[in-house]
Design an enzyme around this catalytic site. Structure first.
Site, PDB file in Angstrom:
ATOM      1  N   HIS A 154      -3.079  -3.643  -4.328  1.00  0.00           N
ATOM      2  CA  HIS A 154      -4.246  -4.241  -3.674  1.00  0.00           C
ATOM      3  C   HIS A 154      -5.011  -3.158  -2.935  1.00  0.00           C
ATOM      4  CE1 HIS A 154      -1.161  -4.230  -0.414  1.00  0.00           C
ATOM      5  NE2 HIS A 154      -2.191  -3.942   0.364  1.00  0.00           N
ATOM      6  N   GLU A 267      -1.194   3.230   1.008  1.00  0.00           N
ATOM      7  CA  GLU A 267      -0.021   2.518   1.506  1.00  0.00           C
ATOM      8  C   GLU A 267       1.026   2.466   0.399  1.00  0.00           C
ATOM      9  OE1 GLU A 267      -0.636  -1.739   2.003  1.00  0.00           O
ATOM     10  OE2 GLU A 267       0.995  -1.876   3.452  1.00  0.00           O
TER      11      GLU A 267
HETATM   12 FE   LIG Z   1      -2.096  -3.141   2.395  1.00  0.00          FE
END
Ligand SMILES: [Fe+2]
Length: 309
Positions: A154, A267
């Site tokens: 994402h 991330e």
């Molecule tokens: Fe995230």
């Protein structure tokens, strides 16, 4: 649930200041697999367990950030329908011809009110994951090289007018709101997490005055131990770590954030719950936003809130 319409995040084109430095980071440290280079000098990567030709494209530029984020849809009819629906809603769309990205069919590109370019496409060549499609082993050599995420998962984007963005994603593209953070006024949203699947988020937005900014692109790992291993690999390679390993209250994911050599935050995370479109969204109040973002510290750091590319 039936997987129709928008299927999943498919690609992110990320701007880097030095392409070979970017290739070293995304290829060796993150451990993505280089799958091609095009005549514009862009470099293509996929994560080891992705099947399609690429999910990350690096483009050398004078400034860091994200050029566009693309979603794969189920078929040509869906692509055409969503294009018509976007136009009927009042969103201007553009058709990018097949082949403009390597091994990728025609894309429908549009700008959302937060200032980000979003794309839809349905055709991308199967590259496989080095496993055979018959009687495959559970993992490949690439699953152990570098941080070795399973997939691009994402992104979190910063920009204005996120309520208008939500309306387009929900009412035109068929996403649903999974979690949101309410601002001090008790009414408007500071941040929204949207899903087109059973993942807790496929894309998220934070309200921010400057349009078109990237907070992070995120890659999935399979365990909390792999998040710790990612932290070790980041330190071994002198990667600039932003925060973590820790846990999010929002989505419940375990996570570490760091910066690529150009200053784009990324991330590596694990977990988060599975959800369904009929679920009621989870709401975080302003006074608990610290715990929502970082569950252990229960407070935000200034850099996480303000540094974007
Ligand atoms: Fe995230």
């Amino acid at each position: 649930m039936a997987m129709t319409g928008v299927l999943r995040p498919g690609h992110a084109q990320i701007r880097v200041l030095d392409i070979e430095e970017g290739v070293k980071h995304y290829g060796k440290v993150l451990g993505l697999i280089e799958t091609g280079r095009d005549s514009q000098g862009r470099v293509y990567f996929k994560a080891w367990d992705e099947r399609d030709h690429h999910s990350v494209i690096l483009r050398e530029a004078d400034s860091a950030g994200i050029d566009f984020f693309g979603f794969k849809v189920s078929d040509q009819a869906t692509l055409d329908k969503l294009d018509r629906d976007l136009q009927a809603y009042g969103v201007k769309t553009e058709r990018i011809p097949a082949g403009e990205l390597l091994k990728t069919g025609e894309r429908v590109r549009f700008e959302v009110p937060s200032g980000h370019l979003i794309e839809l496409y349905w055709e991308k060549s199967d590259y496989g994951n080095d496993d055979t499609y018959t009687n495959p082993p559970p993992w490949t050599d690439d699953a152990e090289r570098g941080i070795a995420p399973i997939r691009l998962d994402h992104c979190l984007l910063y920009g204005p007018d996120i309520e208008k963005v939500q309306d387009i994603f929900v009412n035109v593209l068929g996403f649903y709101l999974v979690e949101h953070v309410i601002m001090e006024d008790g009414k408007s949203d500071l941040a929204i997490w949207l899903s087109c699947s059973i993942k807790a988020h496929d894309i998220a937005f934070v309200r921010h005055p400057e349009p078109g900014k990237l907070h992070h692109v995120s890659f999935l790992l399979e365990s909390w131990e792999k998040v710790l291993r990612a932290a070790d690999i980041m330190s071994m390679n002198r990667v600039s770590i932003d925060i973590g390993p820790t846990r999010h209250g929002i989505t419940r994911g375990t996570t570490i954030y760091a910066f690529d050599p150009s200053g784009n935050r990324f991330e590596a995370f694990c977990g988060g719950y599975q959800c369904y479109p009929d679920w009621k969204p989870i709401r975080w109040t302003w006074d608990e936003v610290g715990a929502g973002i970082f569950y252990h510290d229960r407070k935000l750091n200034e850099r996480f809130l303000t540094v974007v590319s």
